[in-house]
Scaffold this active site. Structure first.
Site, PDB file in Angstrom:
ATOM      1  N   ASP B 438     -66.014 -25.309  55.835  1.00  0.00           N
ATOM      2  CA  ASP B 438     -65.453 -25.586  54.677  1.00  0.00           C
ATOM      3  C   ASP B 438     -64.232 -24.885  54.784  1.00  0.00           C
ATOM      4  O   ASP B 438     -64.101 -23.811  55.723  1.00  0.00           O
ATOM      5  CB  ASP B 438     -66.120 -25.246  53.350  1.00  0.00           C
ATOM      6  CG  ASP B 438     -65.249 -24.877  52.090  1.00  0.00           C
ATOM      7  OD1 ASP B 438     -64.457 -25.881  51.734  1.00  0.00           O
ATOM      8  OD2 ASP B 438     -65.111 -23.746  51.510  1.00  0.00           O
ATOM      9  N   ASP B 626     -69.650 -27.355  48.012  1.00  0.00           N
ATOM     10  CA  ASP B 626     -70.662 -27.593  49.183  1.00  0.00           C
ATOM     11  C   ASP B 626     -72.137 -27.521  49.015  1.00  0.00           C
ATOM     12  O   ASP B 626     -72.570 -27.786  50.178  1.00  0.00           O
ATOM     13  CB  ASP B 626     -70.121 -26.317  50.007  1.00  0.00           C
ATOM     14  CG  ASP B 626     -68.497 -26.196  50.468  1.00  0.00           C
ATOM     15  OD1 ASP B 626     -68.105 -27.529  50.579  1.00  0.00           O
ATOM     16  OD2 ASP B 626     -67.869 -25.250  50.141  1.00  0.00           O
TER      17      ASP B 626
END
Lengths: 53, 730
Positions: B438, B626
């Site tokens: 990420d 996430d």
């Protein structure tokens, strides 16, 4: 060989005493902070008047 | 408005007129700190107990109820140079501690029983070849039974329970052959003793339990320690919220003491700790921890806010809908549920080994019995030999093969700044061959930094930093921190939504929006300021400057990416942020594969696609968005600054600013997996040698005991090699 009648129970009693001592030390939290306990042994003692407070 | 700190939530009564509180303390490392803290706190009148736990980095405090406020302890520790915060034991940690104590009790019982049974067995072994009378031997066997049977019934509980659970779920695990082996060995020994036979196996059975309990205890202790550290970190984040206790009175209370329906105040620069709805005020909020999007969102009456959002400009009143993380974005909750179901399909190495092992061993024992009967032996002798096979193959070394390596490897990872959330993460991490990163908060640091500080004269930067101290705006906080400012400028005034100004020696100085400082002209002319940064103006009289503030990449991100490439691990970025921001980060790090504006569902789809191609995906991410992909990936990591939910979902959590623990953890887990496999082969190799001896029927209890302890010690020594290698990485 009659001595075994005394010695064997004596040995078992000693073993049992060791086990009870271990369980007591576990219950009283002596294994909760192994790192700190190691240092406390070598640390300086507190002056007596402070230790009471 | 009056603000008070209220820690009464954490205080509990400890007997007559005595109050108790537990504090998590940061920076306690040595005996010196321990003595300093204990003396410093004991010196406060009415304090009856101040005891540091150096292992867990906590202080237990007790005092006479009435006069003292727990806040004064925190202040006292602050004076001594330690940051502290009240700590509340989570139920997860309490369970681990209780389990750990139970295993230690079992281990104590088993170890004392082993010693005493051995004391009786050795005379029997030597007596068998010399002059011991059969009556004496029987007496010793009965004594052994008296010790071993109750001890095994107590100390064997962890194995019997786990085996029973596995069997009632119609699966097997390592505890099934262990339980069968121990029970049969003890049962046969009792029968043999009744028939005045020469051999009994009480010593082997109880010794087996002792060795296995050592492995179990080590494993449990590692988990307990990780939980304790994670608990401290959570406590030191000191998540509090300003709760309205009266119409115009607020109290700073821990999040745990906030209930749905409460109204909290959210000031500029504060991170929201609860989910709720704005009921008053207007502001911009940064939701990057939730969505990955770095662009600010405007919040007004009726806007939902989630825990983890940062309030930027105005003051908001928020009605709490759920304290902490009780509710979430519905979409994320749904994805997460699905992902977590899929995850439990992974089968641990130990379970895979036992699934092969148990049928083979039990079949060998049965074949041995049948073989001896066919060869003309009596049923009694055949069964004794069959049970001897079970005893000698009892997976003592197998049971130790994996926990010992895991304990040592997790200790090494712990030193390099990586905490393990789940026990089998090491095995899964070692397989990973594709990393998905990420961007926001993972590749970049969660806090802001000034990128063009070098272009600004030092004295001006310093002045800007001091002025910035008077503002709550997070960008100003970043400027103040970058300049290392300590003393605020007296008389500075903050103009909401504009900036701060002050007058020094008759000269007007301003920090804030470029228009506020008259520095717009510099932006057009401004050299290579990137589009992602927030631009802050600073003016001193007629001198104008601009500062560019943005989230910087983690200091070692480039080196880590290079190291991952060198290990032949595929790398890609999946970010919820906008394209230019992601492109800039990917270019800076030399990552060819990246996608921007990705939703949580897209992330999962991408991971599934990679899985189909046979890749083992390591997902590294911090945001709440996430969390589902962390759960669906083969193995996952999250930084300690991440959202609670992602930390709870990730297999590993890394501390601090560098990204290096990611590579260190991959290396140590590869090493650990190699050692685990070696250990399994060692254990199997030993069985291959010992089984023919057992089948031939010449095994005595002495041989069984020696073989069992020999193989266990060999496996433990091999596991210790995980330690030597780990030092090189750190």
């Amino acid at each position: 060989m009659e001595i075994l009648v005394f010695l064997v129970p004596l040995a078992l009693m000693l073993g049992l005493a060791g086990l009870i001592a271990f369980l007591w030390s576990l219950r009283s939290g002596q294994y909760d902070d192994l790192e700190g306990a190691a240092w406390r042994a070598v640390g300086e003692d507190r002056p007596p008047e402070e230790a009471q407070g | 408005m009056q603000v008070t700190r209220d820690f009464s939530h954490y205080v509990r009564a400890a007997g007559e007129g005595i109050k108790h509180i537990d504090l998590a303390v940061e920076g306690v490392h040595c005996a010196g700190c321990m003595a300093k803290i204990e003396r410093g706190l004991s010196a406060i009148p009415d304090v009856t107990l101040a005891r540091v736990n150096l292992t867990d980095r906590r202080v237990a405090l007790e005092w006479k109820a009435g006069t003292l406020d727990p806040v004064s302890f925190i202040d006292r520790l602050e004076e001594l140079g330690y940051k502290a915060h009240p700590y509340e034991t989570e139920s997860a940690e309490a369970t681990e501690v209780a389990e750990s104590r139970f295993l230690l009790r079992c281990l104590g019982v088993a170890a004392f029983a082993t010693m005493n049974v051995m004391m009786l067995s050795i005379p029997v072994w030597s007596g068998n070849v010399s002059d011991m009378l059969p009556e004496q031997r029987d007496f010793f066997h009965w004594l052994s039974a008296l010790i071993a049977l109750p001890a095994a019934a107590y100390a064997g509980q962890p194995f019997f329970r786990s085996a029973w659970r596995a069997l009632s779920n119609k699966t097997t695990n390592m505890d099934v052959p262990i339980s069968i082996g121990v029970t049969l060995a003890l049962g046969m020994s009792v029968v043999e003793t009744i028939h005045h036979a020469e051999h009994a196996y009480f010593d082997a059975a109880i010794m087996l339990l002792t060795f296995l309990l050592v492995g179990r205890f080590l494993d449990q202790n590692m988990r307990r320690r990780t939980r304790a550290v994670a608990g401290n970190l959570a406590a030191l984040k000191a998540e509090t919220a300003a709760k309205f206790v009266g119409p115009d009175e607020i109290s700073q209370v821990p999040v745990a003491a906030i209930h749905p329906g409460d109204i909290v105040l959210l000031r500029p620069g504060e991170r929201c700790a609860v989910d709720g709805t704005v009921i008053e005020g207007r502001s911009e909020i940064d939701q990057s921890l939730i969505t990955g999007e770095t662009l600010y969102v405007t919040a007004g009456q009726g806007t939902p806010v989630y825990a983890g959002s940062m309030n930027i400009s105005g003051t908001l009143r928020v009605r709490v809908s759920a304290a902490s993380e009780a509710t979430l974005l519905a979409e994320i909750t749904r994805l997460l549920d699905n992902a977590l179901q899929a995850r439990s399909r992974y089968m641990r190495l130990a379970d895979r080994a036992s699934r092969l092992y148990a049928p083979v061993v039990h079949a060998t024992a049965v074949l041995t019995i049948l073989g001896w009967v066919i060869a003309g032996a009596t049923w009694h002798d055949a069964i004794v030999t069959g049970v001897a096979v079970l005893i000698i193959t009892c997976p003592c070394a197998l049971g130790l093969a994996i926990p010992t390596v895991q304990t040592i490897a997790s200790g090494a990872m712990f030193k390099s700044g990586m905490l393990l959330n789940s026990g089998d993460a090491i095995e899964r991490l070692a397989d990973a061959n594709h990393v998905i990163l990420d961007k926001t908060g993972t590749l970049t640091l969660p806090d802001l930094e000034v990128t063009n500080a070098a272009d600004i004269p030092a004295d001006i930067f310093d002045l800007a930093g001091r002025l910035a101290l008077s503002s709550h705006h997070p960008v100003a906080a970043a400027v103040a921190q970058a300049a290392g400012a300590r003393s605020p400028i007296v008389g500075a005034v903050e103009e909401t939504g504009q900036g701060v100004r002050a007058t020094i020696d008759g000269i007007d100085i301003r920090l804030g929006r470029p228009s506020f400082c008259g520095a717009e002209a510099l932006i057009g002319a401004g050299a290579d300021l990137d589009s992602e940064a927030s631009i802050v103006g600073f003016s001193k009289g007629n001198e104008k400057f601009i500062l560019s503030v943005r989230q910087g990449l983690r200091p070692d991100a480039q080196a880590v990416i290079a190291a991952l490439k060198a290990r032949n691990i595929g790398i890609e970025i999946l970010s919820g942020d906008r394209e230019p921001a992601v492109r800039a980060a990917a270019d800076a790090l030399g990552i060819a594969e990246w996608r921007a504006g990705v939703t949580p569902a897209d992330k999962i789809a991408r991971i599934e696609e990679l899985k189909q191609r046979g890749a083992k995906v390591l997902m590294v991410g911090d945001g709440m968005n996430d969390a589902p992909s962390l759960a669906v990936a083969h193995v996952s990591m999250s930084p300690i600054s991440g959202a609670h939910l992602s930390q709870a979902t990730a297999d590993l959590v890394f501390l601090g600013r560098p990204l290096a623990p990611v590579v260190a953890a991959i290396d140590s887990s590869c090493q650990a997996l190699r050692l685990m496999r070696q250990n399994l082969w060692l254990a199997i190799g030993y069985n291959v040698l010992a089984v023919p001896v057992a089948i031939s029927g010449v095994v005595t209890p002495l041989i069984a005991a020696a073989a069992m302890s020999g193989s266990s010690i060999l496996v433990m020594l091999n596991s210790l090699r995980a330690r030597s290698r780990a030092r090189e990485i750190v």
